[in-house]
Write a protein that holds these residues in place. Sequence first.
Motif, short mmCIF file in Angstrom:
data_model
loop_
_atom_site.label_atom_id
_atom_site.label_comp_id
_atom_site.label_asym_id
_atom_site.label_seq_id
_atom_site.Cartn_x
_atom_site.Cartn_y
_atom_site.Cartn_z
N MET A 1 0.81 -0.99 -0.11
CA MET A 1 -0.02 0.08 0.11
C MET A 1 0.75 1.28 0.18
O MET A 1 1.81 1.45 0.60
CB MET A 1 -0.87 0.00 1.38
N PHE A 2 0.38 2.32 -0.72
CA PHE A 2 1.19 3.46 -0.91
C PHE A 2 0.52 4.72 -0.54
O PHE A 2 -0.68 4.69 -0.58
CB PHE A 2 1.82 3.71 -2.47
N ALA A 3 1.11 5.54 0.09
CA ALA A 3 0.65 6.75 0.61
C ALA A 3 1.54 8.00 0.23
O ALA A 3 2.78 7.84 0.21
CB ALA A 3 0.83 6.90 2.21
N GLU A 4 1.00 9.03 -0.21
CA GLU A 4 1.80 10.34 -0.60
C GLU A 4 1.63 11.48 0.70
O GLU A 4 0.60 11.83 1.16
CB GLU A 4 1.18 10.93 -1.81
N LEU A 5 3.00 11.73 0.74
CA LEU A 5 3.11 12.67 1.84
C LEU A 5 2.82 14.07 1.85
O LEU A 5 2.12 15.00 2.36
CB LEU A 5 4.54 12.54 2.79
N ASP A 6 3.35 14.63 0.65
CA ASP A 6 3.45 15.98 0.36
C ASP A 6 3.15 16.37 -1.04
O ASP A 6 3.85 15.82 -1.94
CB ASP A 6 4.76 16.60 0.93
N LEU A 7 2.31 17.10 -1.42
CA LEU A 7 1.96 17.60 -2.92
C LEU A 7 2.59 18.86 -3.21
O LEU A 7 2.27 19.43 -4.13
CB LEU A 7 0.47 17.59 -2.96
N ARG A 8 3.26 19.57 -2.13
CA ARG A 8 3.77 20.94 -2.29
C ARG A 8 5.12 21.03 -3.30
O ARG A 8 4.80 21.73 -3.94
CB ARG A 8 4.12 21.60 -0.99
N VAL A 9 5.89 19.97 -3.17
CA VAL A 9 7.13 20.08 -3.82
C VAL A 9 7.04 19.08 -5.14
O VAL A 9 7.24 17.75 -4.79
CB VAL A 9 8.26 19.39 -3.06
N ARG A 10 6.47 19.69 -6.25
CA ARG A 10 6.50 19.12 -7.42
C ARG A 10 7.10 19.82 -8.44
O ARG A 10 7.33 20.86 -8.43
CB ARG A 10 4.90 18.96 -7.70
N PHE A 11 7.44 19.09 -9.56
CA PHE A 11 8.24 19.85 -10.49
C PHE A 11 7.52 19.58 -12.01
O PHE A 11 7.19 18.71 -12.29
CB PHE A 11 9.56 19.28 -10.58
N GLY A 12 7.56 21.14 -12.59
CA GLY A 12 6.76 21.16 -13.81
C GLY A 12 5.38 20.76 -13.91
O GLY A 12 4.80 20.42 -13.01
N GLU A 13 4.72 21.04 -15.16
CA GLU A 13 3.44 20.91 -15.43
C GLU A 13 3.03 19.79 -15.32
O GLU A 13 1.71 19.22 -14.97
CB GLU A 13 2.94 21.32 -16.84
N LYS A 14 3.89 18.44 -15.23
CA LYS A 14 3.25 17.19 -15.17
C LYS A 14 3.57 16.62 -13.59
O LYS A 14 3.35 15.46 -13.43
CB LYS A 14 4.13 16.20 -16.01
N ASN A 15 3.87 17.55 -12.87
CA ASN A 15 3.96 17.13 -11.46
C ASN A 15 4.86 16.15 -11.00
O ASN A 15 4.40 15.04 -10.33
CB ASN A 15 2.58 16.83 -10.64
N TYR A 16 6.14 16.00 -11.51
CA TYR A 16 7.03 15.09 -11.18
C TYR A 16 7.48 15.28 -9.78
O TYR A 16 7.43 16.32 -8.94
CB TYR A 16 8.21 15.11 -12.15
N GLY A 17 7.91 14.24 -9.06
CA GLY A 17 8.33 14.17 -7.72
C GLY A 17 7.45 13.51 -6.82
O GLY A 17 7.03 12.73 -7.08
N GLY A 18 7.09 14.29 -5.80
CA GLY A 18 6.25 14.01 -4.94
C GLY A 18 6.88 12.71 -3.93
O GLY A 18 8.09 12.42 -4.06
N TYR A 20 6.04 8.58 -3.00
CA TYR A 20 5.14 7.49 -2.89
C TYR A 20 5.98 6.44 -2.26
O TYR A 20 6.85 6.16 -2.44
CB TYR A 20 4.94 7.04 -4.62
N SER A 21 5.53 6.10 -1.01
CA SER A 21 6.15 5.24 -0.16
C SER A 21 5.24 4.23 0.79
O SER A 21 4.18 4.56 0.92
CB SER A 21 6.89 6.01 1.00
N SER A 22 5.86 3.32 1.17
CA SER A 22 5.17 2.37 2.09
C SER A 22 4.84 3.18 3.29
O SER A 22 5.53 3.99 3.75
CB SER A 22 5.94 0.99 2.28
N GLU A 23 3.61 2.77 3.99
CA GLU A 23 3.11 3.57 4.99
C GLU A 23 4.12 3.81 6.06
O GLU A 23 4.14 4.66 6.91
CB GLU A 23 1.77 2.95 5.66
N SER A 24 4.97 2.53 6.25
CA SER A 24 6.04 2.54 7.27
C SER A 24 7.03 3.56 7.13
O SER A 24 7.73 4.01 8.17
CB SER A 24 6.53 1.01 7.48
N LEU A 25 7.31 4.16 6.15
CA LEU A 25 8.20 5.11 5.80
C LEU A 25 7.81 6.56 5.96
O LEU A 25 8.53 7.48 5.87
CB LEU A 25 9.13 4.83 4.61
N VAL A 26 6.41 6.66 5.77
CA VAL A 26 6.04 8.18 5.79
C VAL A 26 6.44 8.99 6.81
O VAL A 26 6.73 10.00 6.61
CB VAL A 26 4.35 8.14 5.60
#
Length: 396
Positions: A1-18, A20-26
């Motif tokens: 299962m994956f969770a996304e921590l932060d949508l603020r730091v993205r790069f470019g119009e296609k929103n690269y970065g972010g 995506y991690s297992s919940e145990s690392l969030v």
Amino acid sequence: MFAELDLRVRFGEKNYGGLYSSESLVAVLQEVEDAFVKAQADPVFMGRFEEVLKTFAGRATPLMFAERLSEKYGRRIYLKREDLLHGGAHKTNSTIGQLLLAQYMGKTRIIAETGAGQHGVATAMTGAKLGLPVEVYMGAVDVRRQQTNVKRMELFGATVHPVSSGGATLKDAINDAMRDWITNVGSTYHCFGTAAGPYPYPSMVKYFQSVIGTEAKAQLREQAGVLPDAVFACIGGGSNAIGMFAPFTEDPDVRLYGAEPAGLDDGSDRHAATLTRGTPGVFHGMHSLFLQNSEGQITNTHSIAAGLDYPGVGPELVAMQDSGRATFEAVSDAETVDAFAELSLLEGIIPAFESAHALALALRTAPRLDPDAVLLVCVSGRGDKDLDEYWNYRGV
């Protein structure tokens, strides 16, 4: 299962970065981000970081005018000498920053992944300096072709874990390091080697590596009184490139060029030119471009430069390609080996195969630029580690 921590730091119009991690690392990644933000504002931390960069790593590294190359190619070529940094490569900038951050966070064990071995060496020697135990995951293929660096890591007291899964190269080493981190999140800090992976690593590694370009920009102004017309760096994950490019991104007249490995030209998929051939996906905690098949499975790669033998690339560089701010071209093994030999012969510098990619692209590009153009090349590391591979390639 994956969770996304932060949508603020993205790069470019296609929103690269972010992230995506297992919940145990969030939670631990949030802890890293919080500590990094706090440390940047802490004069004690920053003073210590700058002190260790100077007295242990040997910053500032010199900027050298390559007289004989410049004469041959008819353009002024300057070399940023990260090969002279302690440890032999730019990786030391980031390992000092990250291991000081690990201490700041109270972590007592360091893990890292490595390809060519330079990041592993830098982590191991920084760990020795700061009294932190280090374990390094390294693909079994890279262990065989980079024995000198394996021995250096062990001399610094690090434990090297060969990884035989998958293609037994850098991506597989990262996989095993991340598994270790998930199991040992409380005491362990993962010292990531490049400006890629889950947030905050792309931004954090860029921050620690931006000293390269900041110094080079000031040094070139002092020596030549100008900004460069073109800046060149090699691209694997992208740490030396984003560090070199960072202070020039707001200078529109400075062209930025990245050299990535073309790999094998034999009709197979054994290449590593992610920005040229990659497609969007999620891997190693980030949304970026990757070399993958039609089903989204990550493919094995090939480069004569072990440090560039990675099927992905940092998300900020992808956004720079999309926007047209940077140009990326693939460089063959043959071009790389020729540039390796030419810099050795004409300037007395044996570059890493990784750095030789950047030089090869600079020499290829030079005739396209104005006769009075100034070219700035990041020599990201020294080539002692590649001598056996060079002579094997030449058939000697």
